[in-house]
Design a protein around this motif. Structure first.
Motif, PDB file in Angstrom:
ATOM      1  N   PHE A 137      34.910  56.041   4.225  1.00 50.51           N
ATOM      2  CA  PHE A 137      34.330  55.664   5.316  1.00 50.51           C
ATOM      3  C   PHE A 137      33.836  56.671   6.149  1.00 50.51           C
ATOM      4  CE2 PHE A 137      36.956  52.359   3.551  1.00 50.51           C
ATOM      5  CZ  PHE A 137      36.394  51.385   3.359  1.00 50.51           C
ATOM      6  N   VAL A 138      32.805  56.610   7.258  1.00 43.69           N
ATOM      7  CA  VAL A 138      32.286  57.409   8.035  1.00 43.69           C
ATOM      8  C   VAL A 138      33.334  57.398   9.428  1.00 43.69           C
ATOM      9  CG1 VAL A 138      30.546  57.926   9.742  1.00 43.69           C
ATOM     10  CG2 VAL A 138      30.061  56.910   7.343  1.00 43.69           C
ATOM     11  N   THR A 139      33.840  56.663   9.645  1.00 43.53           N
ATOM     12  CA  THR A 139      34.987  56.365  10.934  1.00 43.53           C
ATOM     13  C   THR A 139      36.228  55.911  10.412  1.00 43.53           C
ATOM     14  OG1 THR A 139      34.073  54.210  11.611  1.00 43.53           O
ATOM     15  CG2 THR A 139      32.789  56.066  12.540  1.00 43.53           C
ATOM     16  N   ARG A 140      37.302  56.076  11.169  1.00 35.63           N
ATOM     17  CA  ARG A 140      38.727  55.543  10.997  1.00 35.63           C
ATOM     18  C   ARG A 140      38.609  54.205  11.214  1.00 35.63           C
ATOM     19  NH1 ARG A 140      43.280  58.234  10.423  1.00 35.63           N
ATOM     20  NH2 ARG A 140      42.304  60.283  11.365  1.00 35.63           N
ATOM     21  N   THR A 141      37.922  53.762  12.310  1.00 31.02           N
ATOM     22  CA  THR A 141      37.754  52.423  12.672  1.00 31.02           C
ATOM     23  C   THR A 141      37.267  51.569  11.592  1.00 31.02           C
ATOM     24  OG1 THR A 141      37.560  52.859  15.010  1.00 31.02           O
ATOM     25  CG2 THR A 141      37.071  50.636  14.322  1.00 31.02           C
ATOM     26  N   LYS A 142      36.237  52.071  10.797  1.00 30.22           N
ATOM     27  CA  LYS A 142      35.803  51.249   9.681  1.00 30.22           C
ATOM     28  C   LYS A 142      36.783  51.027   8.651  1.00 30.22           C
ATOM     29  CE  LYS A 142      30.766  51.931  10.724  1.00 30.22           C
ATOM     30  NZ  LYS A 142      29.833  52.280  10.171  1.00 30.22           N
ATOM     31  N   ALA A 143      37.540  52.287   8.343  1.00 26.62           N
ATOM     32  CA  ALA A 143      38.552  52.403   7.189  1.00 26.62           C
ATOM     33  C   ALA A 143      39.810  51.123   7.669  1.00 26.62           C
ATOM     34  CB  ALA A 143      39.187  53.524   7.182  1.00 26.62           C
ATOM     35  N   ILE A 144      40.060  51.234   9.000  1.00 24.36           N
ATOM     36  CA  ILE A 144      41.127  50.197   9.222  1.00 24.36           C
ATOM     37  C   ILE A 144      40.569  48.666   9.210  1.00 24.36           C
ATOM     38  CG2 ILE A 144      42.645  49.796  11.099  1.00 24.36           C
ATOM     39  CD1 ILE A 144      42.703  52.554  11.724  1.00 24.36           C
ATOM     40  N   ASP A 145      39.512  48.573   9.675  1.00 26.89           N
ATOM     41  CA  ASP A 145      38.863  47.181   9.633  1.00 26.89           C
ATOM     42  C   ASP A 145      38.999  46.686   8.229  1.00 26.89           C
ATOM     43  OD1 ASP A 145      38.743  47.310  12.442  1.00 26.89           O
ATOM     44  OD2 ASP A 145      36.590  47.448  12.266  1.00 26.89           O
ATOM     45  N   SER A 146      38.471  47.551   7.274  1.00 27.07           N
ATOM     46  CA  SER A 146      38.236  47.125   5.781  1.00 27.07           C
ATOM     47  C   SER A 146      39.595  46.813   5.522  1.00 27.07           C
ATOM     48  CB  SER A 146      37.459  48.424   5.051  1.00 27.07           C
ATOM     49  OG  SER A 146      37.439  47.802   3.764  1.00 27.07           O
ATOM     50  N   ALA A 147      40.637  47.525   5.781  1.00 27.52           N
ATOM     51  CA  ALA A 147      42.126  47.400   5.204  1.00 27.52           C
ATOM     52  C   ALA A 147      42.477  46.143   5.571  1.00 27.52           C
ATOM     53  CB  ALA A 147      43.012  48.433   5.450  1.00 27.52           C
ATOM     54  N   LYS A 148      42.412  45.620   6.776  1.00 33.99           N
ATOM     55  CA  LYS A 148      42.606  44.533   7.284  1.00 33.99           C
ATOM     56  C   LYS A 148      41.841  43.340   6.474  1.00 33.99           C
ATOM     57  CE  LYS A 148      44.000  46.235  12.037  1.00 33.99           C
ATOM     58  NZ  LYS A 148      43.568  46.164  13.142  1.00 33.99           N
ATOM     59  N   TRP A 149      40.556  43.592   6.629  1.00 34.98           N
ATOM     60  CA  TRP A 149      39.720  42.551   5.711  1.00 34.98           C
ATOM     61  C   TRP A 149      40.005  42.256   4.385  1.00 34.98           C
ATOM     62  CZ3 TRP A 149      35.817  42.733   1.893  1.00 34.98           C
ATOM     63  CH2 TRP A 149      34.895  41.261   1.981  1.00 34.98           C
ATOM     64  N   GLN A 150      40.532  43.308   3.719  1.00 34.28           N
ATOM     65  CA  GLN A 150      40.890  43.211   2.141  1.00 34.28           C
ATOM     66  C   GLN A 150      42.402  42.828   2.155  1.00 34.28           C
ATOM     67  OE1 GLN A 150      39.072  43.400  -0.505  1.00 34.28           O
ATOM     68  NE2 GLN A 150      37.287  43.894   0.734  1.00 34.28           N
ATOM     69  N   GLU A 151      43.064  42.698   3.378  1.00 34.09           N
ATOM     70  CA  GLU A 151      44.583  42.390   3.477  1.00 34.09           C
ATOM     71  C   GLU A 151      45.469  43.457   2.692  1.00 34.09           C
ATOM     72  OE1 GLU A 151      44.727  38.339   2.063  1.00 34.09           O
ATOM     73  OE2 GLU A 151      43.596  37.512   3.863  1.00 34.09           O
ATOM     74  N   LEU A 152      45.273  44.692   2.717  1.00 32.17           N
ATOM     75  CA  LEU A 152      45.936  45.650   2.124  1.00 32.17           C
ATOM     76  C   LEU A 152      47.282  45.878   2.954  1.00 32.17           C
ATOM     77  CD1 LEU A 152      43.245  48.546   1.479  1.00 32.17           C
ATOM     78  CD2 LEU A 152      44.086  46.567   0.003  1.00 32.17           C
ATOM     79  N   TYR A 153      47.845  45.368   3.813  1.00 34.28           N
ATOM     80  CA  TYR A 153      48.765  45.426   4.613  1.00 34.28           C
ATOM     81  C   TYR A 153      49.762  44.447   4.161  1.00 34.28           C
ATOM     82  CZ  TYR A 153      46.748  48.527   8.042  1.00 34.28           C
ATOM     83  OH  TYR A 153      45.694  49.370   8.614  1.00 34.28           O
ATOM     84  N   ASN A 154      50.870  44.785   3.589  1.00 37.77           N
ATOM     85  CA  ASN A 154      51.736  43.907   3.302  1.00 37.77           C
ATOM     86  C   ASN A 154      53.306  44.315   3.346  1.00 37.77           C
ATOM     87  OD1 ASN A 154      52.565  44.980   0.604  1.00 37.77           O
ATOM     88  ND2 ASN A 154      50.616  43.789   0.037  1.00 37.77           N
ATOM     89  N   HIS A 155      54.313  43.687   3.371  1.00 34.38           N
ATOM     90  CA  HIS A 155      55.944  44.266   3.158  1.00 34.38           C
ATOM     91  C   HIS A 155      56.037  45.294   2.129  1.00 34.38           C
ATOM     92  CE1 HIS A 155      56.188  40.891   0.229  1.00 34.38           C
ATOM     93  NE2 HIS A 155      57.303  41.513   0.089  1.00 34.38           N
ATOM     94  N   ASN A 156      55.410  45.374   1.073  1.00 34.97           N
ATOM     95  CA  ASN A 156      55.626  46.261  -0.109  1.00 34.97           C
ATOM     96  C   ASN A 156      54.670  47.521  -0.114  1.00 34.97           C
ATOM     97  OD1 ASN A 156      57.813  44.629  -1.105  1.00 34.97           O
ATOM     98  ND2 ASN A 156      56.183  43.564  -2.119  1.00 34.97           N
ATOM     99  N   SER A 157      53.888  47.708   0.728  1.00 31.75           N
ATOM    100  CA  SER A 157      52.947  48.602   0.608  1.00 31.75           C
ATOM    101  C   SER A 157      52.458  49.062   2.109  1.00 31.75           C
ATOM    102  CB  SER A 157      51.626  48.390  -0.019  1.00 31.75           C
ATOM    103  OG  SER A 157      51.014  47.417   0.627  1.00 31.75           O
ATOM    104  N   GLU A 158      51.975  50.329   2.227  1.00 36.36           N
ATOM    105  CA  GLU A 158      51.274  50.887   3.499  1.00 36.36           C
ATOM    106  C   GLU A 158      49.998  51.450   3.133  1.00 36.36           C
ATOM    107  OE1 GLU A 158      53.039  51.456   6.265  1.00 36.36           O
ATOM    108  OE2 GLU A 158      54.786  50.518   5.566  1.00 36.36           O
ATOM    109  N   VAL A 159      49.029  51.377   4.107  1.00 36.96           N
ATOM    110  CA  VAL A 159      47.918  51.995   4.144  1.00 36.96           C
ATOM    111  C   VAL A 159      47.833  53.297   4.867  1.00 36.96           C
ATOM    112  CG1 VAL A 159      45.447  51.345   5.135  1.00 36.96           C
ATOM    113  CG2 VAL A 159      46.857  49.570   4.166  1.00 36.96           C
TER     114      VAL A 159
END
Length: 59
Positions: free
Chosen positions: A24-46
């Motif tokens: 990604f071009v910006t950190r904000t877009k990367a974090i928004d994409s991780a939230k949209w793809q639901e990459l955050y959970n109790h077994n993993s980190e982003v």
């Protein structure tokens, strides 16, 4: 130019467990994409790694 690589990894953030989900071009877009793809959970980190374009180095 700075780029940001989005990884999903285990709770210990080991390099062996990294799975790349995009560049990604910006950190904000990367974090928004991780939230949209639901990459955050109790077994993993982003992890978002900042790299410089046209620079040879270990990521």
């Amino acid at each position: 130019m700075k780029l940001f690589i989005l990884y999903q990894t285990d709770n210990w953030k080991s390099r062996a467990s990294r799975v790349c989900f995009g560049v990604f071009v910006t950190r904000t877009k990367a974090i928004d994409s991780a939230k949209w793809q639901e990459l955050y959970n109790h077994n993993s980190e982003v992890v978002v790694v900042e790299v410089t374009l046209n620079l040879f180095e270990e990521v």
